[in-house]
Design an enzyme around this catalytic site. Sequence first.
Site, mmCIF file in Angstrom:
data_model
loop_
_atom_site.group_PDB
_atom_site.id
_atom_site.type_symbol
_atom_site.label_atom_id
_atom_site.label_comp_id
_atom_site.label_asym_id
_atom_site.label_seq_id
_atom_site.Cartn_x
_atom_site.Cartn_y
_atom_site.Cartn_z
ATOM 1 N N MET A 1 -6.110 -1.724 2.367
ATOM 2 C CA MET A 1 -6.593 -0.550 1.681
ATOM 3 C C MET A 1 -5.871 0.670 2.254
ATOM 4 S SD MET A 1 -10.566 0.724 1.618
ATOM 5 C CE MET A 1 -10.831 0.118 3.262
ATOM 6 N N PRO A 2 -5.082 1.394 1.445
ATOM 7 C CA PRO A 2 -4.417 2.593 1.956
ATOM 8 C C PRO A 2 -5.457 3.657 2.333
ATOM 9 C CG PRO A 2 -3.497 1.938 -0.164
ATOM 10 C CD PRO A 2 -4.713 1.108 0.068
ATOM 11 N N TYR A 3 -5.196 4.336 3.430
ATOM 12 C CA TYR A 3 -6.105 5.372 3.933
ATOM 13 C C TYR A 3 -5.276 6.619 4.204
ATOM 14 C CZ TYR A 3 -9.177 7.855 7.169
ATOM 15 O OH TYR A 3 -9.929 8.816 7.792
#
Length: 74
Positions: free
Chosen positions: A8-10
């Site tokens: 999940m990109p953050y």
Amino acid sequence: MVQRRNRMPYVNIRITNEGVTKEQKQALIKGATDLLVDVLGKNPSTTVVVIDEVETDNWGIAGEQVTELRKKSS
């Protein structure tokens, strides 16, 4: 076989707390999400964007608080 994880990109955006509107924050969130989609092919539904607003007393540049720098420049 190499196993690929779906990560999940953050994105963490830190700005000074100087009257950023809800609409401006929404534009930052959408812009950061779109950038990750366009450049890295990330899934927008798993992209997380967090905006941290920092008081100018807690933000320093060149050894001085931003609060004091703002006073000098006005």
